[in-house]
Design an enzyme around this catalytic site. Sequence first.
Site, mmCIF file in Angstrom:
data_model
loop_
_atom_site.group_PDB
_atom_site.id
_atom_site.type_symbol
_atom_site.label_atom_id
_atom_site.label_comp_id
_atom_site.label_asym_id
_atom_site.label_seq_id
_atom_site.Cartn_x
_atom_site.Cartn_y
_atom_site.Cartn_z
ATOM 1 N N SER A 6 0.965 -1.119 -0.462
ATOM 2 C CA SER A 6 -0.319 0.094 -0.075
ATOM 3 C C SER A 6 1.192 1.083 0.440
ATOM 4 C CB SER A 6 -0.929 0.099 0.685
ATOM 5 O OG SER A 6 -0.315 1.068 1.965
ATOM 6 N N LYS A 7 0.352 2.081 -0.593
ATOM 7 C CA LYS A 7 1.154 3.543 -0.953
ATOM 8 C C LYS A 7 1.542 4.817 0.552
ATOM 9 C CE LYS A 7 -2.564 6.264 -2.731
ATOM 10 N NZ LYS A 7 -2.908 6.730 -4.556
ATOM 11 N N ARG A 8 0.233 4.111 1.486
ATOM 12 C CA ARG A 8 0.502 3.939 3.093
ATOM 13 C C ARG A 8 1.816 4.081 3.981
ATOM 14 N NH1 ARG A 8 -4.408 5.706 1.165
ATOM 15 N NH2 ARG A 8 -4.846 3.445 2.098
ATOM 16 N N ARG A 9 1.838 2.871 3.093
ATOM 17 C CA ARG A 9 3.098 1.905 4.481
ATOM 18 C C ARG A 9 4.117 1.286 3.827
ATOM 19 N NH1 ARG A 9 -0.914 -2.686 5.716
ATOM 20 N NH2 ARG A 9 -0.390 -2.836 3.840
#
Length: 469
Positions: free
Chosen positions: A234-237
């Site tokens: 995921s782009k957040r993680r």
Amino acid sequence: MTVRVRFAPSPTGMFHVGGARSALQNWIYAKQQGGVFVLRIEDTDAARNKPEWTEGILSALDWIGISRGSYEGPYFQSANAGEHRAAAARLYESGRAYYCDCTREDVQARTGSQYQGYDGYHRDLGLGPGEGRALRFRTPDEGTTVVVDLIRGEPTFENKLIEDFVIARGDGSPVFLLANVVDDMTMGITHVIRAEEHLPNTPKQQLLWEALGVKPPIWAHVPVVVNEKRQKLSKRRDKVALEAYRDEGYLAGAMRNYLMLLGWAPSGDREIVPWSVIEDEFRLDEVNLSSAFFDEKKLRAFNGEYIRALPVAEFIDACQPWLTGTETIAPPPWQPEEFDADAFAAVAPLAQTRIAVLSEIVPNVDFLFLASPLIDEAAWTKTMKDGSAELLDDAVAAFEALESWDAESLKSTLEAVGAERGLKLGKTQAPVRVAVTGRTVGLPLFESLEVLGRERSLTRIRAARLRLV
Ligand code: GLU
């Protein structure tokens, strides 16, 4: 029938490595089938799309080998809004869709559950179009929808379990499910190769194809890419942006080779193979069903091998963006006029065998171009022990006496200096290396001293000595 595949990213952020993999798989499939690769930018989510993301997708694709001008498109989904609305209208007129003005709360109140889908309340109430009324697709009450999937066989879905899903919102705008189908239809797409996360959409989309009277495409849902904890990248993680890997100095060849290994392997016990082998051997129906681990460590090792395989001249060229800086790559710590191309060329082969990503070239060579080295204070403290001052004195004296300033003479000279104190070469080298380069690790010391030159090397060793007083 000409095979037509498409890659249909939404320009809502940096270009995800999982997307790059789907693009490559589509690209190769089209090539193998003598077909056409279409690029469609799905830009209908006006709130989240930005034109720079589209440009980012085009340049990232270009970097990975899907070059502008060699595919059909880019088409923009927003340009087809009329077609999407016309299809929604056709579905309504033919009775395959109906209007509904239930809110989520209404549905919850009736079904008693926030998890259950829509209950079909308005199916036969004959509501006409109007502000705030969503258009829902009337899914069949019976039978099954069988999806033909090149990777998964024939996943089969019970129609009665598919809710009457929304195809156009209360403001009349068609949703992704419909727009995506209508575009594929208009563009004559024959095979939809995309990420597994879209599999739940597929029976709904296939029902739309059928309701619109067109034979559905063949599907291929490739497994998701996960991190070391088996979580979807995921782009957040996670570090997912292809551009970030590019700017760190991954080679496009290494990257695309690695991406194609996510869920598939070439014949034999090989992983690093020429792109032409991948293009020949890749088979969509051999792609694994299990999720694919994106192993950054392995990618680094891969990249190191690709770097080492470059002819030196190409390696030197490949390093340029990090030696000068670009729009997206930070400039090096030296001034442009301090850079010395000959000195760089002299050490490039030594660096080539030691770095795994091209950005690592900078800390390896900065000592050559800066007036004085960037001292890593922790390395200094760790290295400069009792006796280092005297050792540096002896090294300066011995080096001053050298007739020829070459790596071999420098080495035997320093070896002798150490031997007098009962030190092995490694221990003798360490303070000299920190004095000259500012670091404890780096290129081979004696070659570094040779390229740096007598005066600059001696000045640095003397300066370090003075700091130790
Ligand atoms: N825009 C969709 C996405 O980026 C495309 C899905 C598809 O390939 O059908 O996920």
